[in-house]
Design a protein around this motif. Structure first.
Motif, PDB file in Angstrom:
ATOM      1  N   MET A   1       0.856  -1.197   0.000  1.00 15.87           N
ATOM      2  CA  MET A   1       0.000   0.000   0.000  1.00 15.87           C
ATOM      3  C   MET A   1       0.895   1.252   0.000  1.00 15.87           C
ATOM      4  O   MET A   1       1.983   1.239   0.557  1.00 15.87           O
ATOM      5  N   ARG A   2       0.410   2.305  -0.627  1.00 13.16           N
ATOM      6  CA  ARG A   2       1.239   3.498  -0.787  1.00 13.16           C
ATOM      7  C   ARG A   2       0.647   4.708  -0.094  1.00 13.16           C
ATOM      8  O   ARG A   2      -0.555   4.768   0.170  1.00 13.16           O
ATOM      9  N   PHE A   3       1.520   5.663   0.194  1.00 10.46           N
ATOM     10  CA  PHE A   3       1.011   6.958   0.660  1.00 10.46           C
ATOM     11  C   PHE A   3       1.692   8.069  -0.116  1.00 10.46           C
ATOM     12  O   PHE A   3       2.835   7.950  -0.530  1.00 10.46           O
ATOM     13  N   ARG A   4       0.940   9.135  -0.348  1.00 11.50           N
ATOM     14  CA  ARG A   4       1.429  10.329  -1.021  1.00 11.50           C
ATOM     15  C   ARG A   4       1.337  11.511  -0.074  1.00 11.50           C
ATOM     16  O   ARG A   4       0.578  11.487   0.894  1.00 11.50           O
ATOM     17  N   VAL A   5       2.085  12.566  -0.370  1.00 14.91           N
ATOM     18  CA  VAL A   5       1.995  13.808   0.401  1.00 14.91           C
ATOM     19  C   VAL A   5       1.737  14.948  -0.577  1.00 14.91           C
ATOM     20  O   VAL A   5       2.493  15.123  -1.542  1.00 14.91           O
ATOM     21  N   ASP A   6       0.685  15.698  -0.343  1.00 16.22           N
ATOM     22  CA  ASP A   6       0.420  16.899  -1.144  1.00 16.22           C
ATOM     23  C   ASP A   6       0.719  18.133  -0.303  1.00 16.22           C
ATOM     24  O   ASP A   6       0.022  18.389   0.689  1.00 16.22           O
ATOM     25  N   PRO A   7       1.718  18.931  -0.680  1.00 16.53           N
ATOM     26  CA  PRO A   7       2.049  20.135   0.085  1.00 16.53           C
ATOM     27  C   PRO A   7       0.894  21.128   0.160  1.00 16.53           C
ATOM     28  O   PRO A   7       0.799  21.899   1.100  1.00 16.53           O
ATOM     29  N   LEU A   8       0.016  21.077  -0.833  1.00 16.61           N
ATOM     30  CA  LEU A   8      -1.204  21.886  -0.828  1.00 16.61           C
ATOM     31  C   LEU A   8      -2.357  20.996  -1.272  1.00 16.61           C
ATOM     32  O   LEU A   8      -2.156  20.042  -2.026  1.00 16.61           O
ATOM     33  N   PRO A   9      -3.576  21.308  -0.818  1.00 18.01           N
ATOM     34  CA  PRO A   9      -4.724  20.485  -1.197  1.00 18.01           C
ATOM     35  C   PRO A   9      -4.995  20.556  -2.698  1.00 18.01           C
ATOM     36  O   PRO A   9      -4.875  21.632  -3.297  1.00 18.01           O
ATOM     37  N   LEU A  10      -5.342  19.429  -3.290  1.00 17.19           N
ATOM     38  CA  LEU A  10      -5.723  19.365  -4.700  1.00 17.19           C
ATOM     39  C   LEU A  10      -7.191  18.958  -4.747  1.00 17.19           C
ATOM     40  O   LEU A  10      -7.517  17.769  -4.795  1.00 17.19           O
ATOM     41  N   PRO A  11      -8.085  19.959  -4.729  1.00 20.31           N
ATOM     42  CA  PRO A  11      -9.513  19.656  -4.555  1.00 20.31           C
ATOM     43  C   PRO A  11     -10.025  18.654  -5.586  1.00 20.31           C
ATOM     44  O   PRO A  11      -9.702  18.745  -6.767  1.00 20.31           O
ATOM     45  N   GLY A  12     -10.795  17.706  -5.086  1.00 23.05           N
ATOM     46  CA  GLY A  12     -11.467  16.772  -5.983  1.00 23.05           C
ATOM     47  C   GLY A  12     -10.618  15.629  -6.481  1.00 23.05           C
ATOM     48  O   GLY A  12     -11.087  14.812  -7.273  1.00 23.05           O
ATOM     49  N   THR A  13      -9.366  15.522  -6.036  1.00 24.76           N
ATOM     50  CA  THR A  13      -8.505  14.467  -6.576  1.00 24.76           C
ATOM     51  C   THR A  13      -8.393  13.258  -5.642  1.00 24.76           C
ATOM     52  O   THR A  13      -7.676  12.318  -5.963  1.00 24.76           O
ATOM     53  N   TYR A  14      -9.063  13.292  -4.517  1.00 27.66           N
ATOM     54  CA  TYR A  14      -8.849  12.243  -3.510  1.00 27.66           C
ATOM     55  C   TYR A  14      -9.891  11.153  -3.597  1.00 27.66           C
ATOM     56  O   TYR A  14     -11.072  11.425  -3.777  1.00 27.66           O
ATOM     57  N   ARG A  15      -9.442   9.899  -3.481  1.00 32.71           N
ATOM     58  CA  ARG A  15     -10.344   8.760  -3.580  1.00 32.71           C
ATOM     59  C   ARG A  15     -10.284   7.872  -2.340  1.00 32.71           C
ATOM     60  O   ARG A  15     -11.287   7.637  -1.709  1.00 32.71           O
ATOM     61  N   GLY A  16      -9.119   7.391  -1.971  1.00 35.90           N
ATOM     62  CA  GLY A  16      -8.995   6.427  -0.866  1.00 35.90           C
ATOM     63  C   GLY A  16      -9.192   7.081   0.485  1.00 35.90           C
ATOM     64  O   GLY A  16     -10.277   7.531   0.833  1.00 35.90           O
ATOM     65  N   THR A  17      -8.114   7.140   1.263  1.00 33.19           N
ATOM     66  CA  THR A  17      -8.169   7.727   2.602  1.00 33.19           C
ATOM     67  C   THR A  17      -7.339   8.997   2.631  1.00 33.19           C
ATOM     68  O   THR A  17      -6.161   8.975   2.265  1.00 33.19           O
ATOM     69  N   ALA A  99      -8.782  22.554   3.308  1.00 37.94           N
ATOM     70  CA  ALA A  99      -8.131  21.275   2.999  1.00 37.94           C
ATOM     71  C   ALA A  99      -9.100  20.119   3.188  1.00 37.94           C
ATOM     72  O   ALA A  99      -9.131  19.179   2.381  1.00 37.94           O
ATOM     73  N   ALA A 100      -9.913  20.178   4.245  1.00 32.23           N
ATOM     74  CA  ALA A 100     -10.887  19.104   4.482  1.00 32.23           C
ATOM     75  C   ALA A 100     -11.923  19.071   3.357  1.00 32.23           C
ATOM     76  O   ALA A 100     -12.296  17.995   2.872  1.00 32.23           O
ATOM     77  N   HIS A 101     -12.348  20.248   2.903  1.00 29.53           N
ATOM     78  CA  HIS A 101     -13.284  20.314   1.765  1.00 29.53           C
ATOM     79  C   HIS A 101     -12.666  19.713   0.509  1.00 29.53           C
ATOM     80  O   HIS A 101     -13.334  19.016  -0.251  1.00 29.53           O
ATOM     81  N   ALA A 102     -11.382  20.007   0.298  1.00 30.43           N
ATOM     82  CA  ALA A 102     -10.708  19.470  -0.892  1.00 30.43           C
ATOM     83  C   ALA A 102     -10.737  17.952  -0.892  1.00 30.43           C
ATOM     84  O   ALA A 102     -10.725  17.320  -1.947  1.00 30.43           O
ATOM     85  N   ALA A 103     -10.793  17.367   0.307  1.00 33.17           N
ATOM     86  CA  ALA A 103     -10.720  15.904   0.430  1.00 33.17           C
ATOM     87  C   ALA A 103     -12.082  15.230   0.306  1.00 33.17           C
ATOM     88  O   ALA A 103     -12.183  14.004   0.438  1.00 33.17           O
ATOM     89  N   LEU A 104     -13.143  16.002   0.012  1.00 34.09           N
ATOM     90  CA  LEU A 104     -14.494  15.441   0.117  1.00 34.09           C
ATOM     91  C   LEU A 104     -14.760  14.227  -0.780  1.00 34.09           C
ATOM     92  O   LEU A 104     -15.649  13.440  -0.479  1.00 34.09           O
ATOM     93  N   GLY A 105     -14.013  14.038  -1.846  1.00 33.94           N
ATOM     94  CA  GLY A 105     -14.220  12.848  -2.680  1.00 33.94           C
ATOM     95  C   GLY A 105     -13.647  11.575  -2.089  1.00 33.94           C
ATOM     96  O   GLY A 105     -13.927  10.476  -2.580  1.00 33.94           O
ATOM     97  N   ALA A 106     -12.810  11.707  -1.057  1.00 32.38           N
ATOM     98  CA  ALA A 106     -12.171  10.523  -0.467  1.00 32.38           C
ATOM     99  C   ALA A 106     -13.197   9.669   0.275  1.00 32.38           C
ATOM    100  O   ALA A 106     -14.214  10.164   0.759  1.00 32.38           O
ATOM    101  N   ARG A 107     -12.909   8.369   0.363  1.00 31.80           N
ATOM    102  CA  ARG A 107     -13.818   7.449   1.042  1.00 31.80           C
ATOM    103  C   ARG A 107     -13.782   7.660   2.564  1.00 31.80           C
ATOM    104  O   ARG A 107     -14.787   7.505   3.241  1.00 31.80           O
ATOM    105  N   HIS A 108     -12.594   8.012   3.075  1.00 30.98           N
ATOM    106  CA  HIS A 108     -12.426   8.275   4.507  1.00 30.98           C
ATOM    107  C   HIS A 108     -11.620   9.559   4.661  1.00 30.98           C
ATOM    108  O   HIS A 108     -10.618   9.741   3.964  1.00 30.98           O
TER     109      HIS A 108
END
Ligand SMILES: [Ca+2]
Ligand SMILES: [Ca+2]
Ligand SMILES: [Ca+2]
Lengths: 229, 229
Positions: A1-17, A99-108
């Motif tokens: 399993m992998r993890f990424r780090v985004d220095p700034l939020p990328l709205p709408g690009t998140y899927r997993g956690t 940042a939390a809003h940017a993550a709204l597409g994520a499952r968790h």
């Protein structure tokens, strides 16, 4: 399993956690509200929205220039969390909520800090999904304190079998080889707090792995994002 | 005196002394060409411009996917610099040249690498001006290897009495607390070289404080920027 780090939020690009990081001070204080016994936490994108979202018996927390706006009960300080026991807290934060809003597409969606670094990594692993560490930054600029915190959580994830993906994950991991307090103290966010007499908040935010409470996104209340422990 | 670090070039914003960093591989190889005895170095923004700028008896250096394009004498490898003795080298590099162009308003423009870290800091101090460490990055994305190198040069500047200004200078300094080879190896630039069989170039670029040659901007030749040692 992998993890990424985004220095700034990328709205709408998140899927997993997604683990949202705004270590000075939104996600640190959010964890402490729930740990202190708050019933729920509602993240609001600003002071006016927070006022409108607050229902009877709920606590209003927020800051302008580090201090509580007029009519607010609390000022988002991690050293002032006792009054929230048994109540919901409506918390106005700019960068953390964005940042939390940017993550709204994520499952968790989880809120990460240095204080819950180990536990947020464990909770993320339990989801069985790829992990995105979403740094809040400040007004569209990346923030040293958030990148460092992403690195510390990334180290915990590595210890759980995750691999860093992408150059920014490596950068965060290398940053995390330094001790927390000097790095956080070098951030603009810390300097702003010191400037308004809240330097002790920086020391509180720099404590690593001190509790096991992880705010988790439950759903929306209007424009507010509701989190539970 | 202060120094700043820009993770990406900010064209037209530089005034005092700019140190341009494209450690894998442009500014490392540039220093080695001059150290090997090249008469001058002309940085060109691309392969076609380099071909047009080359005069009789001059060496053409450049790369596409890490390797020399057709008709080029050298491929920008820091391990292949002997043929340049007594000759000018026209060197095609994309990101390094873009960063050097961005610095054109500065009073002094130097090329920095890990290999000349100490000396480039000393030469910068001699200018008596504020220092801007201009990281080349890659195609508009910041690069771990360049930020790390800026941190190592920043440490040398600190030792000479400079103070870090801004959060990115601190970030670079904290990165620089790690050893060079593991950091550079984690960069996308390094991985691309390893992918075309040039992994040894990464080890060469990761050598710190091994010579005292600093390319210095002298003037333009058309679109090319001329540097001397
Ligand atoms: Ca913050
Ligand atoms: Ca490069
Ligand atoms: Ca290059």
């Amino acid at each position: 399993m992998r993890f990424r780090v985004d220095p700034l939020p990328l709205p709408g690009t998140y899927r997993g956690t997604a683990i949202v990081v705004d270590v000075i001070r939104a996600t640190t204080t959010a964890g402490l509200y729930l740990r202190a016994g708050a019933k729920a936490l509602i993240l609001a994108p600003g002071v006016e929205v927070a006022r409108a979202l607050r229902q009877e018996g709920e606590i209003l927390a927020g800051e302008v220039g580090g201090l509580p706006p007029e009519g607010f009960d609390l000022g988002n300080s991690p050293r002032e969390v006792e009054r929230v026991v048994g109540k919901a807290v409506v918390m106005a934060t700019t960068n953390g909520t964005r940042a939390a809003h940017a993550a709204l597409g994520a499952r968790h969606i989880l809120l990460g800090s240095l204080q819950n670094a180990r536990t947020v990594a464990e909770k993320a692993r339990e989801t069985g999904e790829e992990v995105h560490l979403v740094c809040a930054g400040k007004e569209g600029q990346m923030a040293l304190d958030d990148l460092y915190t992403a690195g510390v959580i990334g180290k915990r994830l590595k210890g759980l079998g995750f691999s860093p993906e992408g150059e920014m994950a490596h950068l965060a991991l290398f940053l995390a080889e330094n001790p927390a307090f000097p790095v956080l103290s070098s951030s603009e966010a810390a300097k702003a707090l010191v400037g308004v007499g809240l330097g002790e908040d920086v020391a509180e935010c720099a404590r690593v792995d001190v509790h096991a409470v992880v705010p988790r996104f439950l759903g929306m209340r209007g424009e507010g994002m509701v989190f539970g422990g």
